[in-house]
Motif scaffolding. Structure first.
Motif, PDB file in Angstrom:
ATOM      1  N   THR A  35      16.251   5.031   8.435  1.00  0.00           N
ATOM      2  CA  THR A  35      16.038   6.127   7.906  1.00  0.00           C
ATOM      3  C   THR A  35      14.761   6.902   7.793  1.00  0.00           C
ATOM      4  O   THR A  35      14.822   8.216   7.389  1.00  0.00           O
ATOM      5  N   LEU A  36      13.625   6.237   8.114  1.00  0.00           N
ATOM      6  CA  LEU A  36      12.448   6.984   8.280  1.00  0.00           C
ATOM      7  C   LEU A  36      11.512   6.543   9.379  1.00  0.00           C
ATOM      8  O   LEU A  36      11.414   5.260   9.587  1.00  0.00           O
ATOM      9  N   LYS A  37      10.848   7.494  10.004  1.00  0.00           N
ATOM     10  CA  LYS A  37      10.172   7.399  10.933  1.00  0.00           C
ATOM     11  C   LYS A  37       8.886   8.058  11.071  1.00  0.00           C
ATOM     12  O   LYS A  37       8.979   9.355  11.018  1.00  0.00           O
ATOM     13  N   VAL A  38       7.610   7.363  10.970  1.00  0.00           N
ATOM     14  CA  VAL A  38       6.379   8.229  10.754  1.00  0.00           C
ATOM     15  C   VAL A  38       5.431   7.897  11.803  1.00  0.00           C
ATOM     16  O   VAL A  38       5.046   6.449  12.264  1.00  0.00           O
ATOM     17  N   GLY A  39       4.592   8.569  12.485  1.00  0.00           N
ATOM     18  CA  GLY A  39       3.846   8.544  13.731  1.00  0.00           C
ATOM     19  C   GLY A  39       2.602   9.087  13.256  1.00  0.00           C
ATOM     20  O   GLY A  39       2.447   9.660  12.270  1.00  0.00           O
ATOM     21  N   TYR A 143      -3.527  11.122   9.815  1.00  0.00           N
ATOM     22  CA  TYR A 143      -4.437   9.918   9.733  1.00  0.00           C
ATOM     23  C   TYR A 143      -3.446   8.733   9.094  1.00  0.00           C
ATOM     24  O   TYR A 143      -2.565   8.978   8.487  1.00  0.00           O
ATOM     25  N   HIS A 144      -4.059   7.611   9.480  1.00  0.00           N
ATOM     26  CA  HIS A 144      -3.352   6.347   8.929  1.00  0.00           C
ATOM     27  C   HIS A 144      -2.872   6.129   7.626  1.00  0.00           C
ATOM     28  O   HIS A 144      -1.677   6.167   7.483  1.00  0.00           O
ATOM     29  N   ASP A 145      -3.771   6.534   6.639  1.00  0.00           N
ATOM     30  CA  ASP A 145      -3.389   6.266   5.227  1.00  0.00           C
ATOM     31  C   ASP A 145      -2.333   7.410   4.802  1.00  0.00           C
ATOM     32  O   ASP A 145      -1.384   7.114   3.965  1.00  0.00           O
ATOM     33  N   GLN A 146      -2.618   8.708   5.288  1.00  0.00           N
ATOM     34  CA  GLN A 146      -1.545   9.646   5.008  1.00  0.00           C
ATOM     35  C   GLN A 146       0.074   9.402   5.319  1.00  0.00           C
ATOM     36  O   GLN A 146       0.957   9.959   4.654  1.00  0.00           O
ATOM     37  N   GLY A 147      -0.096   8.845   6.248  1.00  0.00           N
ATOM     38  CA  GLY A 147       1.354   8.322   6.748  1.00  0.00           C
ATOM     39  C   GLY A 147       1.820   6.979   6.466  1.00  0.00           C
ATOM     40  O   GLY A 147       2.911   6.909   6.061  1.00  0.00           O
ATOM     41  N   LEU A 148       1.165   5.976   6.394  1.00  0.00           N
ATOM     42  CA  LEU A 148       1.338   4.674   6.068  1.00  0.00           C
ATOM     43  C   LEU A 148       1.450   4.484   4.660  1.00  0.00           C
ATOM     44  O   LEU A 148       2.373   3.238   4.276  1.00  0.00           O
ATOM     45  N   ILE A 149       0.866   4.834   3.773  1.00  0.00           N
ATOM     46  CA  ILE A 149       0.985   4.747   2.298  1.00  0.00           C
ATOM     47  C   ILE A 149       2.349   5.194   1.966  1.00  0.00           C
ATOM     48  O   ILE A 149       3.164   4.115   1.334  1.00  0.00           O
ATOM     49  N   PRO A 150       2.956   6.205   2.160  1.00  0.00           N
ATOM     50  CA  PRO A 150       4.527   6.818   1.749  1.00  0.00           C
ATOM     51  C   PRO A 150       5.326   5.816   2.742  1.00  0.00           C
ATOM     52  O   PRO A 150       6.394   5.241   2.108  1.00  0.00           O
ATOM     53  N   PHE A 151       4.852   5.434   3.875  1.00  0.00           N
ATOM     54  CA  PHE A 151       5.976   4.724   4.486  1.00  0.00           C
ATOM     55  C   PHE A 151       6.012   3.349   3.979  1.00  0.00           C
ATOM     56  O   PHE A 151       7.259   2.877   3.548  1.00  0.00           O
ATOM     57  N   LYS A 152       5.053   2.650   3.714  1.00  0.00           N
ATOM     58  CA  LYS A 152       5.143   1.292   2.962  1.00  0.00           C
ATOM     59  C   LYS A 152       5.394   1.233   1.665  1.00  0.00           C
ATOM     60  O   LYS A 152       6.322   0.424   1.158  1.00  0.00           O
TER      61      LYS A 152
END
Length: 200
Positions: A35-39, A143-152
């Motif tokens: 349900t979630l895909k972040v590049g 950038y990395h944390d902008q996408g990976l913090i919400p994803f994780k």
């Protein structure tokens, strides 16, 4: 482990960069669940250097990679993609930086005019909290944390690191090696299993 693997003969900042060189293609770190895909536009880049890396060419390449992988690898016929801004509040009309106005918006406009369903830039601070991410097939963070913090935060233990744009399928868990808990019987194998299933 990025630190342990470094040597004079091997200086890659991560698997994504190494595999792009070895397997060919324009690689992109793509964190995925059902349900979630972040590049990411930039992956292992220090925050102080992010805006220097983001250009019309980079934005176009990364969006094209996500678009093609959504079609080819995830069977989405007409992908709908959201792009997060570079600066807080996408720059507030130049008050907090002008990169969103001078680089991001004009580039997204060109891509949309060429026929792709690409929207943004969106202010990152409210994008996930308002559930706006559910309206898109993929989100591209600057950038990395902008996408990976919400994803994780939303999917830790169930996410998969899928490398888009390669000539082969590559998946891995959505977390690091966690040596500090090795042998203690407390590691969660959920993401490892998801990586295997997604790869298959």
């Amino acid at each position: 482990n990025k630190h342990n693997i470094q040597s004079e003969a091997f200086t890659f900042p991560g698997h994504t960069d190494y595999l792009a060189k070895e397997l060919g293609g324009k690689s992109l770190m793509f964190m995925v669940t059902d349900t979630l895909k972040v590049g990411l536009l930039t992956d292992h880049v220090p925050v102080k250097d992010v805006s220097n890396h983001i250009s019309e060419e980079l934005i176009t390449d990364k969006i094209n990679t996500v678009y093609e992988t959504l079609k080819k690898d995830f069977n989405i016929i007409k992908p709908k993609i959201a792009v997060l801004g570079i600066n807080p509040h996408t720059g507030d009309n130049g008050v907090i930086g002008n990169e969103d106005d001078t680089v991001m918006r004009p580039t997204l406009k060109k891509i949309k005019e060429a026929g792709k369903l690409v929207y943004g830039p969106y202010a990152a601070d409210s994008f996930f909290g308002t559930n706006n991410y559910k309206n898109f097939d993929a989100i591209i963070a600057s950038y990395h944390d902008q996408g990976l913090i919400p994803f994780k935060t939303l999917s830790f233990g169930q996410g998969v690191n899928f490398t888009a744009g390669l000539t082969r399928v590559r998946t891995s868990p959505d977390h690091g090696t966690a040596y500090e808990i090795a042998g203690k019987g407390i590691a969660d194998e959920g993401s490892f299993k998801e990586a295997l299933f997604t790869g298959i």
